[in-house]
Design an enzyme around this catalytic site. Structure first.
Site, PDB file in Angstrom:
ATOM      1  N   SER A  31       3.805 -19.850  23.539  1.00 37.10           N
ATOM      2  CA  SER A  31       5.138 -19.292  23.318  1.00 37.10           C
ATOM      3  C   SER A  31       5.844 -18.990  24.641  1.00 37.10           C
ATOM      4  O   SER A  31       5.204 -18.761  25.672  1.00 37.10           O
ATOM      5  CB  SER A  31       5.051 -18.005  22.503  1.00 37.10           C
TER       6      SER A  31
HETATM    7  N1  SAH Z   1      -0.047 -17.235  20.333  1.00 41.45           N
HETATM    8  C1  SAH Z   1      -0.168 -18.572  20.844  1.00 41.45           C
HETATM    9  C2  SAH Z   1       0.971 -19.459  20.336  1.00 41.45           C
HETATM   10  C3  SAH Z   1       0.408 -20.677  19.711  1.00 41.45           C
HETATM   11  S1  SAH Z   1       1.494 -21.639  18.741  1.00 41.45           S
HETATM   12  C4  SAH Z   1      -0.261 -18.572  22.372  1.00 41.45           C
HETATM   13  O1  SAH Z   1      -0.124 -17.500  22.973  1.00 41.45           O
HETATM   14  O2  SAH Z   1      -0.493 -19.627  22.956  1.00 41.45           O
HETATM   15  C5  SAH Z   1       0.996 -21.150  17.118  1.00 41.45           C
HETATM   16  C6  SAH Z   1      -0.444 -21.368  16.751  1.00 41.45           C
HETATM   17  O3  SAH Z   1      -0.589 -20.967  15.393  1.00 41.45           O
HETATM   18  C7  SAH Z   1      -0.937 -22.808  16.839  1.00 41.45           C
HETATM   19  O4  SAH Z   1      -2.063 -22.876  17.637  1.00 41.45           O
HETATM   20  C8  SAH Z   1      -1.262 -23.157  15.387  1.00 41.45           C
HETATM   21  O5  SAH Z   1      -2.382 -24.018  15.245  1.00 41.45           O
HETATM   22  C9  SAH Z   1      -1.560 -21.797  14.813  1.00 41.45           C
HETATM   23  N2  SAH Z   1      -1.438 -21.695  13.363  1.00 41.45           N
HETATM   24  C10 SAH Z   1      -0.516 -22.261  12.540  1.00 41.45           C
HETATM   25  N3  SAH Z   1      -0.760 -21.922  11.268  1.00 41.45           N
HETATM   26  C11 SAH Z   1      -1.864 -21.113  11.284  1.00 41.45           C
HETATM   27  C12 SAH Z   1      -2.623 -20.452  10.278  1.00 41.45           C
HETATM   28  N4  SAH Z   1      -2.303 -20.530   8.969  1.00 41.45           N
HETATM   29  N5  SAH Z   1      -3.695 -19.714  10.652  1.00 41.45           N
HETATM   30  C13 SAH Z   1      -4.044 -19.624  11.963  1.00 41.45           C
HETATM   31  N6  SAH Z   1      -3.385 -20.241  12.942  1.00 41.45           N
HETATM   32  C14 SAH Z   1      -2.306 -20.979  12.614  1.00 41.45           C
END
Ligand code: SAH
Length: 232
Positions: free
Chosen positions: A80
């Protein structure tokens, strides 16, 4: 709060990852030119200044790690934007609260979880893509962080560990997920992007002691989708 990070000499970095470049990012987060306003909580700004974001992206992208933008982390996912991470983290401290135990849905690179851990918060994080989680766990280990994580569909939360003082959802759903809201402690805060692509807002829910929920929308945002099921 003193960040509980084990920073190796190479993590402190030089050149494009130098402290000066990081300080420039902090100035930008502070300055309030964003649609959703500047970040004012010094604890949060300090965590962002301290955590080496370039360790959470591919080496080829390290020179862009202190720009205020989301960056690709593989599997169609992104780390993010720092402003969004700061805004979500700051929201957990609303009205003088001190979150002790926080659930993150969507570990991704592990950056948001690390920011929370650096603030002294006990962090539980869930990721549906096994390969991303494996890499994030290595980062937690090398930084000496005790972040609890599991490979699962985070839409069910982490019922065995509930309730949480804060829940941070880092992927967007068309509507708020009731199973997650139900895992908030009285007085707890959930921050989550909600809405269809192109029309998402960062929603902040506060669970009142009487069980009612108050919603405030913080800013327009753009997140990857919250998906069902798990991938290896
Ligand atoms: N917080 C992360 C942002 C990652 S983007 C960081 O600091 O890098 C969002 C993430 O949510 C992705 O890795 C995606 O695979 C995950 N995601 C999407 N749907 C999800 C779900 N139902 N349960 C767990 N993770 C999920």
């Amino acid at each position: 709060m003193t960040p509980r990070l084990r920073l190796q000499p190479e993590a402190v970095g030089m050149g494009m990852t130098s402290q000066r470049v990081r300080d420039r990012l902090i100035d930008r987060l502070r300055d309030g030119t964003h649609g959703g306003g500047g970040i004012t909580d010094e604890r949060v700004l300090n965590a962002i200044r301290t955590v080496p974001r370039h360790l959470f992206v591919d080496e080829a992208l390290a020179t862009r790690a202190y720009e205020d933008t989301a960056l690709p982390i593989g599997h169609g996912q992104t780390i993010s934007q720092p402003w969004v991470v700061a805004k979500m983290t700051e929201a957990l401290y609303a009205d003088g609260r001190q979150p002790a135990k926080v659930l993150e849905v969507g570990t991704g690179s592990g950056y948001q979880a690390t920011i929370l851990a650096a603030l002294g918060i006990e962090v539980f994080t869930v990721e549906r893509i096994g390969e991303l989680l494996r890499v994030a766990r290595k980062r937690f280990r090398s930084l000496g962080l005790n972040v609890r994580s599991k490979h699962d569909d985070g839409r069910i939360g982490w019922p065995e560990e509930a309730p949480f003082d804060g829940i941070v959802v880092t992927a967007a759903a068309p509507a708020l997920v009731d199973a997650l809201t139900a895992q908030l402690a009285p007085g707890g805060i959930l921050v989550a992007p909600v809405g269809a692509p192109g029309g998402q807002v960062l929603a902040c829910l506060r669970a009142r002691a009487d069980g009612s929920i108050e919603r405030t929308d913080l800013a327009p945002v753009s997140f990857v989708p919250l998906l069902s099921g798990v991938l290896g």
